[in-house]
Design an enzyme around this catalytic site. Structure first.
Site, PDB file in Angstrom:
ATOM      1  N   LYS A 225      63.296  19.782  44.927  1.00  0.00           N
ATOM      2  CA  LYS A 225      62.793  20.303  46.207  1.00  0.00           C
ATOM      3  C   LYS A 225      63.061  21.789  46.256  1.00  0.00           C
ATOM      4  O   LYS A 225      64.073  22.276  45.734  1.00  0.00           O
ATOM      5  CB  LYS A 225      63.512  19.638  47.381  1.00  0.00           C
ATOM      6  CG  LYS A 225      62.729  19.693  48.672  1.00  0.00           C
ATOM      7  CD  LYS A 225      61.608  18.676  48.607  1.00  0.00           C
ATOM      8  CE  LYS A 225      61.016  18.321  49.926  1.00  0.00           C
ATOM      9  NZ  LYS A 225      60.279  17.053  49.823  1.00  0.00           N
TER      10      LYS A 225
ATOM     11  N   ASP B  56      54.851  20.706  51.133  1.00  0.00           N
ATOM     12  CA  ASP B  56      55.796  19.993  51.993  1.00  0.00           C
ATOM     13  C   ASP B  56      55.624  20.621  53.385  1.00  0.00           C
ATOM     14  O   ASP B  56      54.549  21.146  53.698  1.00  0.00           O
ATOM     15  CB  ASP B  56      57.218  20.137  51.430  1.00  0.00           C
ATOM     16  CG  ASP B  56      58.185  19.092  51.988  1.00  0.00           C
ATOM     17  OD1 ASP B  56      58.161  17.950  51.535  1.00  0.00           O
ATOM     18  OD2 ASP B  56      58.967  19.426  52.897  1.00  0.00           O
TER      19      ASP B  56
END
Ligand code: GLU
Length: 414
Positions: A105, A145
């Site tokens: 991430k 995201d």
């Protein structure tokens, strides 16, 4: 506070499942820590000529199953701890869906709504060049995201390609179709949520038709989930976004709301009865779908939740304390790593298409998404029945057993 509880939360879930499956203690020592995390300064020239230095991260949690995979978020509350927790969840998610990926991430601490398009482009390009040593189509593959889009992915792809000296479409997923993006990627997470809701109702021998649903967040995940669930005959009776919350016991006009978001970037300009945003989670509904940010269902509101089942469209919307309260109240929670996995499933298909240079029709993509989601749901459901554990614990068991098996064969280097 958010950072502490997120890291703690990710570890708590891991330890619980590790205990349940009697995981090798040496393996747990590896899995409780991120493989690597890079923190970068990102200086950019603002439109007013001044320089501003932002901070960004990329965490690669584990790559035992393959290159690391995960989104990049732009948000004022991004922290290093949050990146680690989200990268761990990506690792379990990819394993649960049996994708040949580990988890990662990334994020930048910024408020993208306060930056112009040119500033966002410079920010994205400089971030990409700073994390360049970690990137590669067989190393780490970013995706959209929170507050990043296909446009962001196009800038990342172009920057990577210019620095390498050749065009590399498989470095990101969630990019525009014209650059090698996949048909169906944009809708994939919401579509996956709707497939999981349908399978859950089937397993419970209940009818999804007429079921009342409240959805927190009407972005790419919440909006598409609302659309597909309403097409399945469910009633979206409440939704919210940053601008406010709307309810209609007869069912909101979902296509109308989607149009409103396209035109005004918020739901509140759409006609309907307005309620307090905090009230959204407390509606008396059959299904509650938190699809915004983390830590929305916590100690203070878990007791007041009236929904019969919670389907986690967002990553980490329920705190471990809330999880326990919900379990006591008999409210089932379909965990994030299963419920919102549709996005990364189609990301994988996009990567395969870009690597092979052969592109699929949308129905082929959707069929494969359907197959993968149904299979993962069945595995989690059966594990939960077999071990009499919650769906979250069952999802972790399926994911972690697979990773353990990978380590058993690969062994330890050196
Ligand atoms: N950001 C999405 C997630 O949390 C998608 C990640 C990806 O496609 O790599 O699952």
């Amino acid at each position: 506070m958010i950072e502490d509880s997120l890291a703690r939360k990710a570890k708590k879930q891991l330890y619980k499942a590790a205990k349940e499956m009697d995981m090798d203690s040496n393996l747990l020592k590896i899995l409780e820590k991120p493989m690597r995390i890079l923190k970068v300064s990102i200086p950019i020239k603002l439109d007013n000529g001044k320089i501003k230095v932002f901070t960004g991260f990329r965490c690669q949690y584990n790559n035992a199953k393959g290159p690391t995979k995960g989104g990049v978020r732009y948000h004022p509350e991004v922290t290093e701890e949050e990146m680690v927790a989200l990268a761990a969840w990506m690792t379990w998610k990819c394993s649960l869906l049996d994708l040949p990926y580990g988890g990662a991430k990334g994020g930048i601490i910024c408020d993208p709504r306060k930056l112009s398009e040119n500033e966002l482009e410079r920010l994205t390009r400089r971030y990409t060049s700073e994390i360049m040593p970690l990137l590669g189509p067989h190393i780490d593959i970013p995706a959209p995201d929170v507050y990043t889009t296909s446009k962001t992915m196009a800038w990342i792809m172009d920057t990577f390609s210019m620095m390498k000296g050749y065009t590399e479409p498989s470095i990101v997923t969630g990019k525009p179709e014209i650059l090698g993006g996949s048909k169906g990627r944009k809708e994939a997470t919401g579509r996956g949520v709707s497939i999981i809701a349908r399978e859950f109702f089937k397993a419970k021998k209940k009818n999804l038709k007429g079921a009342k649903i409240a959805i927190q967040g009407f972005g790419n995940v919440g909006g598409h989930a609302a659309l597909f669930l309403s097409q399945m005959g469910a009633k979206i009776v409440a939704t919210s976004d940053i601008s406010g919350a709307l309810v209609d016991p007869n069912g909101l006009d979902v296509p109308g709301l989607i149009d409103c978001v396209e035109k005004h970037a918020c739901i509140i300009k759409h006609p309907g009865k307005q309620i307090d945003r905090e009230e959204l989670l407390l509606q008396d509904v059959d299904i509650l779908i938190p699809s915004a940010l983390e830590n929305q269902i916590h100690l203070k509101n878990a007791n007041k939740i009236k929904a019969k089942v919670i389907i986690e469209g967002a990553n980490g919307p329920t705190t471990p304390e809330a999880d326990e309260i919900l379990e006591q109240k008999g409210i089932e929670v379909i965990p994030d790593i299963l419920a919102n996995a549709g996005g990364v499933v189609v990301s994988h298909l996009e990567w395969v298409q870009a690597l092979s240079g052969l592109f699929w029709e949308e129905d082929q993509v959707n069929k494969e998404l359907e197959r993968k989601m149904v299979k993962a749901f069945k595995e989690v459901w059966e594990k939960s029945v077999q071990k009499t554990v919650s769906l979250r614990c069952a999802a972790y068991l399926v994911a972690l057993e697979r990773i353990s098996e990978v380590y058993r064969f690969r062994g330890m280097f050196p």
